[in-house]
Design a protein around this motif. Structure first.
Motif, PDB file in Angstrom:
ATOM      1  N   TYR A 237       0.884  -1.170   0.000  1.00 16.29           N
ATOM      2  CA  TYR A 237       0.000   0.000   0.000  1.00 16.29           C
ATOM      3  C   TYR A 237       0.916   1.213   0.000  1.00 16.29           C
ATOM      4  O   TYR A 237       1.468   1.553   1.035  1.00 16.29           O
ATOM      5  CB  TYR A 237      -0.893   0.016   1.235  1.00 16.29           C
ATOM      6  CG  TYR A 237      -1.835  -1.154   1.330  1.00 16.29           C
ATOM      7  CD1 TYR A 237      -3.028  -1.157   0.603  1.00 16.29           C
ATOM      8  CD2 TYR A 237      -1.539  -2.246   2.129  1.00 16.29           C
ATOM      9  CE1 TYR A 237      -3.895  -2.229   0.683  1.00 16.29           C
ATOM     10  CE2 TYR A 237      -2.405  -3.317   2.218  1.00 16.29           C
ATOM     11  CZ  TYR A 237      -3.581  -3.307   1.500  1.00 16.29           C
ATOM     12  OH  TYR A 237      -4.437  -4.361   1.578  1.00 16.29           O
TER      13      TYR A 237
ATOM     14  N   ASN B 193       4.139   1.167   2.022  1.00 14.89           N
ATOM     15  CA  ASN B 193       3.948   0.214   3.116  1.00 14.89           C
ATOM     16  C   ASN B 193       3.799  -1.199   2.544  1.00 14.89           C
ATOM     17  O   ASN B 193       2.821  -1.513   1.883  1.00 14.89           O
ATOM     18  CB  ASN B 193       2.691   0.628   3.897  1.00 14.89           C
ATOM     19  CG  ASN B 193       2.493  -0.214   5.135  1.00 14.89           C
ATOM     20  OD1 ASN B 193       3.261  -1.145   5.388  1.00 14.89           O
ATOM     21  ND2 ASN B 193       1.470   0.101   5.895  1.00 14.89           N
TER      22      ASN B 193
ATOM     23  N   ALA C 152       2.781  -4.724   2.709  1.00 20.08           N
ATOM     24  CA  ALA C 152       1.907  -5.561   3.550  1.00 20.08           C
ATOM     25  C   ALA C 152       2.277  -7.035   3.396  1.00 20.08           C
ATOM     26  O   ALA C 152       2.262  -7.781   4.358  1.00 20.08           O
ATOM     27  CB  ALA C 152       0.444  -5.334   3.193  1.00 20.08           C
TER      28      ALA C 152
ATOM     29  N   GLY D  75      -0.985  -6.367  12.062  1.00 16.56           N
ATOM     30  CA  GLY D  75      -0.218  -5.696  11.025  1.00 16.56           C
ATOM     31  C   GLY D  75       0.757  -6.604  10.294  1.00 16.56           C
ATOM     32  O   GLY D  75       1.518  -6.142   9.445  1.00 16.56           O
ATOM     33  N   ALA D  76       0.736  -7.897  10.589  1.00 14.29           N
ATOM     34  CA  ALA D  76       1.686  -8.816   9.962  1.00 14.29           C
ATOM     35  C   ALA D  76       1.371  -9.057   8.485  1.00 14.29           C
ATOM     36  O   ALA D  76       2.234  -9.433   7.712  1.00 14.29           O
ATOM     37  CB  ALA D  76       1.689 -10.144  10.712  1.00 14.29           C
ATOM     38  N   GLY D  77       0.103  -8.834   8.106  1.00 16.25           N
ATOM     39  CA  GLY D  77      -0.277  -9.043   6.712  1.00 16.25           C
ATOM     40  C   GLY D  77      -1.324 -10.126   6.533  1.00 16.25           C
ATOM     41  O   GLY D  77      -1.638 -10.516   5.402  1.00 16.25           O
ATOM     42  N   LYS D  78      -1.894 -10.597   7.616  1.00 18.73           N
ATOM     43  CA  LYS D  78      -2.853 -11.707   7.552  1.00 18.73           C
ATOM     44  C   LYS D  78      -4.090 -11.341   6.739  1.00 18.73           C
ATOM     45  O   LYS D  78      -4.499 -12.067   5.831  1.00 18.73           O
ATOM     46  CB  LYS D  78      -3.293 -12.114   8.976  1.00 18.73           C
ATOM     47  CG  LYS D  78      -2.151 -12.510   9.888  1.00 18.73           C
ATOM     48  CD  LYS D  78      -2.653 -12.988  11.239  1.00 18.73           C
ATOM     49  CE  LYS D  78      -3.323 -11.897  12.070  1.00 18.73           C
ATOM     50  NZ  LYS D  78      -2.449 -10.774  12.426  1.00 18.73           N
ATOM     51  N   THR D  79      -4.695 -10.203   7.066  1.00 18.39           N
ATOM     52  CA  THR D  79      -5.918  -9.813   6.376  1.00 18.39           C
ATOM     53  C   THR D  79      -5.657  -9.578   4.892  1.00 18.39           C
ATOM     54  O   THR D  79      -6.471  -9.923   4.037  1.00 18.39           O
ATOM     55  CB  THR D  79      -6.531  -8.567   7.039  1.00 18.39           C
ATOM     56  OG1 THR D  79      -6.851  -8.888   8.395  1.00 18.39           O
ATOM     57  CG2 THR D  79      -7.786  -8.112   6.327  1.00 18.39           C
ATOM     58  N   THR D  80      -4.502  -9.004   4.591  1.00 16.94           N
ATOM     59  CA  THR D  80      -4.159  -8.768   3.191  1.00 16.94           C
ATOM     60  C   THR D  80      -4.128 -10.092   2.424  1.00 16.94           C
ATOM     61  O   THR D  80      -4.693 -10.211   1.334  1.00 16.94           O
ATOM     62  CB  THR D  80      -2.800  -8.055   3.098  1.00 16.94           C
ATOM     63  OG1 THR D  80      -2.868  -6.851   3.875  1.00 16.94           O
ATOM     64  CG2 THR D  80      -2.451  -7.724   1.670  1.00 16.94           C
TER      65      THR D  80
HETATM   66  N1  LIG Z   1      -6.161  -0.454   2.841  1.00 18.73           N
HETATM   67  C1  LIG Z   1      -4.926  -0.252   3.343  1.00 18.73           C
HETATM   68  N2  LIG Z   1      -4.248   0.879   3.065  1.00 18.73           N
HETATM   69  C2  LIG Z   1      -3.017   1.087   3.548  1.00 18.73           C
HETATM   70  N3  LIG Z   1      -2.345   0.226   4.325  1.00 18.73           N
HETATM   71  C3  LIG Z   1      -2.947  -0.928   4.646  1.00 18.73           C
HETATM   72  C4  LIG Z   1      -4.270  -1.225   4.176  1.00 18.73           C
HETATM   73  N4  LIG Z   1      -4.609  -2.440   4.647  1.00 18.73           N
HETATM   74  C5  LIG Z   1      -3.565  -2.874   5.376  1.00 18.73           C
HETATM   75  N5  LIG Z   1      -2.558  -1.979   5.379  1.00 18.73           N
HETATM   76  C6  LIG Z   1      -1.252  -2.144   6.046  1.00 18.73           C
HETATM   77  O1  LIG Z   1      -0.700  -3.357   5.625  1.00 18.73           O
HETATM   78  C7  LIG Z   1      -0.097  -4.036   6.705  1.00 18.73           C
HETATM   79  C8  LIG Z   1      -0.729  -5.400   6.885  1.00 18.73           C
HETATM   80  O2  LIG Z   1      -2.063  -5.229   7.292  1.00 18.73           O
HETATM   81  P1  LIG Z   1      -3.050  -6.438   7.539  1.00 18.73           P
HETATM   82  O3  LIG Z   1      -2.973  -7.364   6.366  1.00 18.73           O
HETATM   83  O4  LIG Z   1      -4.369  -5.861   7.849  1.00 18.73           O
HETATM   84  O5  LIG Z   1      -2.404  -7.128   8.816  1.00 18.73           O
HETATM   85  P2  LIG Z   1      -3.091  -8.092   9.898  1.00 18.73           P
HETATM   86  O6  LIG Z   1      -4.384  -8.569   9.361  1.00 18.73           O
HETATM   87  O7  LIG Z   1      -2.092  -9.187  10.071  1.00 18.73           O
HETATM   88  O8  LIG Z   1      -3.242  -7.294  11.143  1.00 18.73           O
HETATM   89  C9  LIG Z   1      -0.263  -3.122   7.907  1.00 18.73           C
HETATM   90  O9  LIG Z   1       0.925  -2.403   8.064  1.00 18.73           O
HETATM   91  C10 LIG Z   1      -1.398  -2.232   7.540  1.00 18.73           C
HETATM   92  O10 LIG Z   1      -1.248  -0.970   8.143  1.00 18.73           O
END
Ligand SMILES: Nc1ncnc2c1ncn2[C@@H]1O[C@H](COP(=O)(O)OP(=O)(O)O)[C@@H](O)[C@H]1O
Ligand SMILES: [Mg+2]
Lengths: 337, 270
Positions: A16, A19, A21, A42-47
């Motif tokens: 992103y 950043n 992810a 913030g590890a990237g799981k949701t991504t």
């Molecule tokens: N839509 C977005 N825009 C900008 N940064 C994002 C977005 N979604 C996630 N991030 C960043 O990407 C990284 C991984 O996020 P995420 O996948 O949500 O982690 P987790 O689910 O493990 O907590 C984090 O640093 C988060 O801030």
């Protein structure tokens, strides 16, 4: 018996802006098994979950579900997956049954089928009694279960769950674990993200640990525990301020470096010589006059693995690939003493 | 890498065709409408504003406003309120879209084997149904406070149709906005910020002739004025219909085409 690789990713990357992810994630989940993706906030799981669920396009690499590439044929992938996102995505203003019937309809089930299937899921989740009530009246645990139910109504072959137990109380968590185990027994393939080591230890056939978008370790829970090597010496200090001193004190003892866990005022040290290390540690602590609350040696928990893997300077060690064993682990897992 | 055959017992059934689009749009429209009905506070709130404006302008300011060519101010007022309602009603689409985004409902629907177009189409269709209901109530209220149609039923219906078309266009525009702002609160604020000047710098409540030159230049050329003027011409038989109606339809269709295209594009990347 080789199992069909239901979820495969190679070199998956996503940024992103500046950043990062995800920075090149490889993983494989065999059919009928459960992979826990373990990582902190913030590890990237949701991504990763969003890429697998066709919600987000990766910048690099590719992902396949049941051999179908997620980007190329997203429409077919959506017929195979069920997603339970990080936040329960059920509608407050609909009843539990209406929520499920809507999702069933969107999976393409006819009205009759949708109704029967929703009833089946409600019963399975222990929500049949309240199925007719608006979700607004549900407790947090019930909402979570219903959300999971919504991902089940289409009988998906692959279930993707993003931190399904976050925010649940222990009783609800254990109930959800049982449900997840039942589903896997029925042949569902599952990718589940979690921040809880205990959860991964209990549920996973394979664990993949990610940190800042990178896989830092992978293997069965037992393999990960072995990586800590032998046993773990654990010291709990009386005062938080002493944790660092104990780390310095224990340095050089054991088979690895001592690791501090500030939150629990705890220092852990891997050791292959439990008695010698314990005696040596006891002596040093006594000489130093640092007040401690607890001292002991125990079997390693996944916590130790995680701490060891994500401690500063651990990355070079963690880069050594693990032997992977296919299929479900049949060994019994010893709970940490 | 080599692709494995899909294991047995795994259903890859649902094909995407126009029929599934229609069915899913209706399913999701029903969902939005059910949610709206079960939050009656919001429906009442949506009625409160136009009702207050009707009463305010009919009984407080109305006596002081004279619009040339209109025998009775309430006849001038109600079509204006109808367009205002269409604008404010449509702007609530942004809130709904942002709400679904932030609560994860959109992620769920987008991960299901349904057409993504259906998700957006349902949103705007549901808002259109709500708007039709609200406008009917406002016209009913108007009739109670002295508003009268002075033209044939066909024209009156055409006028209502223009209001709905405009509301539908506004709804698409605010759907697009909601996809960008993503939070329901921001969407609500953005909705008011955009809607207020459009309503007041227009022929909604009074003729633009009395406005300063620069303001009038804007007011006369924006869709709220065209739509309100066209509805007046249709419902009351005052003045020519063709020009304002044509512009009103062109504006609405233009907004729909541009917003729906951009919203669909944006929806894919969210
Ligand atoms: N839509 C977005 N825009 C900008 N940064 C994002 C977005 N979604 C996630 N991030 C960043 O990407 C990284 C991984 O996020 P995420 O996948 O949500 O982690 P987790 O689910 O493990 O907590 C984090 O640093 C988060 O801030
Ligand atoms: Mg997350």
């Amino acid at each position: 018996m080789t199992k069909f690789p239901m979820i495969v990713t190679r070199g998956l990357g996503k940024s992103y802006g500046s950043n990062v992810a995800l920075a090149g994630v490889d993983l494989v989940v065999s059919q009928g098994t459960i992979l826990c993706l373990l990582g902190r906030n913030g590890a990237g799981k949701t991504t990763l979950v969003r890429i697998l669920a066709t919600l987000l396009a990766p910048d690099t690499g590719w992902a396949q579900i049941a051999g179908i590439e997620v980007r190329r044929d997203a429409a077919r992938v959506r017929q195979l997956i069920g997603l339970a996102g990080q936040f329960a995505a059920v509608d407050d203003g609909l009843s539990g049954r209406e929520n499920l019937e809507l999702v069933a309809g969107l999976y393409g089930l006819r009205r009759r089928e949708a109704r029967a299937r929703s009833q089946e899921v409600l019963e399975r989740l222990g929500l049949a009694q309240v199925g007719g009530q608006l979700v607004r009246t549900y407790s947090g645990g019930m909402r979570r279960r219903l959300d999971l139910g919504a991902s089940l109504v289409g009988k998906p072959a692959v279930l993707i769950m993003d931190e399904p137990t976050t925010g649940l109380d222990p009783a609800n968590r254990i109930e959800l674990w049982k449900l997840i185990e039942d589903l896997v027994r029925d042949g569902t393939t599952m990718l589940l993200t979690t921040q809880y080591l205990e959860e991964a230890d209990r549920l996973a056939d394979q664990i993949v640990v990610i940190e800042r978008g990178r896989v830092i370790a992978g293997g069965t829970p037992d393999e990960l525990k072995q990586r800590v090597g032998g046993d773990v010496l654990e010291v709990r200090t009386t005062n938080a301020a002493d944790v660092e001193r104990v780390v310095q004190l224990l340095d050089g003892l054991g088979s690895g470096r001592p690791v501090a866990d500030m939150r629990d005022q705890r220092v852990t040290l891997p050791t292959t010589e439990r008695v010698q290390t314990l005696l040596a540690a006891a002596r040093r602590i006594e000489e130093s006059n640092i007040p401690i609350a607890d001292l002991g040696v125990r079997r390693p928990s996944l916590d130790d693995v995680f701490l060891a893997l994500t401690a500063p300077g651990a990355e070079s060690r963690a880069a050594v690939p693990l032997p992977s064993s296919p299929g479900r682990s049949t060994e019994t897992r010893t709970a940490p003493a | 890498m080599s692709t494995f055959p899909i294991p047995e017992g795994i259903r890859v059934g649902r094909s995407q065709n126009p029929w599934t689009f229609v069915v899913d749009t209706l399913r999701l429209t029903r969902r939005s409408l059910l949610l709206a009905v079960r939050m009656p506070q919001l429906i009442i709130l949506g009625l409160l504003l136009p009702t207050m404006f009707v009463l305010l302008f009919r009984y407080v300011f109305g006596g002081a406003i004279i619009v040339p060519g209109y025998h009775s101010y309430v006849d001038y007022l109600i079509p204006g309120i109808v367009v205002q309602t269409a604008l404010f009603g449509g702007s609530s689409s942004a809130v709904g879209v942002a709400d679904d985004l932030s609560k994860g409902a959109t992620d769920r629907f987008r991960s299901l084997p349904t057409s993504r177009g259906a998700i957006l189409a349902a949103r705007t269709l549901a808002d259109l149904v709500r708007l039709a209901y609200t406008i009917a109530l406002i016209i009913g209220l108007g009739l109670l406070v002295g508003f009268r149609f002075h033209n044939g039923w066909l024209q009156v219906l055409a006028g209502a149709g223009l209001a709905l078309l405009f509301g539908y266009a506004v709804s698409w525009f605010f759907t697009l906005l909601g996809l960008f702002v993503r939070s329901a609160e921001t969407a609500a604020v953005a909705g008011s910020v955009i809607a207020f000047p459009l309503v007041f710098a227009a022929s909604t409540f009074t003729a633009t002739a009395s406005m300063p030159h620069w303001l009038r230049a804007f007011a006369d050329r924006q869709p709220v004025s065209y739509t309100a003027n066209a509805i007046r011409a249709l419902m009351l038989g005052t003045g020519p219909v063709q020009r304002p109606a044509l512009y009103a339809v062109a504006w609405s269709c233009g907004i729909i085409v541009v917003s729906a295209t951009l919203a669909t594009w944006r929806f894919k990347k969210i």
